[in-house]
Design an enzyme around this catalytic site. Structure first.
Site, short mmCIF file in Angstrom:
data_model
loop_
_atom_site.label_atom_id
_atom_site.label_comp_id
_atom_site.label_asym_id
_atom_site.label_seq_id
_atom_site.Cartn_x
_atom_site.Cartn_y
_atom_site.Cartn_z
N MET A 1 0.67 -1.27 -0.12
CA MET A 1 0.12 -0.07 -0.08
C MET A 1 0.70 1.23 -0.10
O MET A 1 2.10 1.14 0.23
CB MET A 1 -0.87 -0.19 1.25
N CYS A 2 0.27 2.47 -0.20
CA CYS A 2 0.95 3.57 -0.03
C CYS A 2 1.45 4.10 1.00
O CYS A 2 1.20 3.38 2.37
CB CYS A 2 0.06 4.76 -0.68
N GLN A 3 2.27 5.21 1.32
CA GLN A 3 2.87 5.61 2.29
C GLN A 3 2.19 7.33 2.29
O GLN A 3 2.52 8.06 1.30
CB GLN A 3 4.30 5.76 2.28
#
Length: 269
Positions: A1-3
């Site tokens: 997933m994203c940060q």
């Protein structure tokens, strides 16, 4: 997933130190290599940098890292795509205007089944579920409050109510700001820290860089940082409980609300 990375302060502050470590997570210390972006509120304006290249390799991110832009509210994002191709139009954060203010939104997660009807006032440019969610949130706020920006506490409660039915349908970590405050929703993982006097040294996890904040601050400064994972390894970050929403203003937490039932103890009473 994203940060995700957010900053909310009581005085305009640069984010160079934190961004130095954060950018390494885009293809170096982590696998998030599908673009990055950052937005700085400056007065009524927003200075935004977007790049579909990995942030660890981006010439633009190197420029941002070395350029001390001072802001009260900052939102940054490193993308690991789940829906939508790697392209500039799909790169977070996203920006729209509502009530004469710019709004900035970045999302970590995936809500593949959320397909709201839009009335045409806010339309996605790209094809991510994140931008669709953002457009729906602003549309819903406009429908609820009409032509005027509501007080901060009413805005926060409205966002909590809008987030509530979505929170259990997928991963829905997000940061949202209108330049006055910053809202953070923790679906699975977010952490925060408030730096204030007495200031001390901080050391980055993703790069061997240390700063002594007592040398670059005043006793009245207060800075709140929000990140998917802690950026430093010698500070006491606070893990947000999943299913909670947080309101930051002037560098401190001024509101917390639930978007999921509190966990029930199995120990009995």
């Amino acid at each position: 997933m994203c940060q995700l990375l957010g900053m909310n302060c009581n005085v305009p502050t640069d984010i160079c130190f934190s961004f130095t470590g954060f950018r390494r997570r885009g293809g170096d210390t982590d696998v998030h290599s599908d673009g990055w972006g950052i937005a700085f509120f400056e007065g009524k304006g927003v200075r935004m940098f977007l790049d579909p290249e990995p942030s660890a390799e981006s010439i633009v991110s190197e420029f941002v890292r070395s350029y001390p832009i001072h802001s009260l509210n900052v939102i940054a994002h490193i993308r690991k795509s789940t829906l939508g191709v790697t392209s500039l139009e799909n790169t977070h954060p996203f920006m729209r205007e509502l009530w004469g203010r710019y709004w900035i939104f970045a999302h970590n997660g995936h809500l593949p089944d959320f397909k709201p009807e839009l009335d045409g006032n806010f339309i996605p440019v790209g094809n991510t579920d994140s931008e669709l969610i953002f457009c729906w949130l602003l549309q819903s706020l406009q429908q609820r409050f009409g032509a005027s920006l509501p007080p901060r506490d009413e805005l926060f409660e409205a966002l909590r109510e809008l987030t509530l039915p979505l929170a259990g349908t997928g991963i829905f970590n997000y940061l949202l700001s209108n330049g006055d405050c910053l809202v953070a929703h923790c679906s699975t993982e977010l952490n925060y820290i408030v730096r204030c006097a007495p200031f001390a040294e901080a050391h980055l996890k993703d790069e061997d860089v240390t700063i002594d904040f007592s040398q670059v601050t005043t006793p009245d400064d207060r800075v709140a940082l929000i990140a998917t994972q802690p950026l430093t390894d010698n500070e006491a970050w606070v893990a947000m409980r999943p299913g909670t929403m947080w309101l930051f203003h002037q560098g401190e937490v001024v509101g917390v609300g639930d978007t999921a039932p509190s966990p029930v103890s199995s120990l009995g009473g």
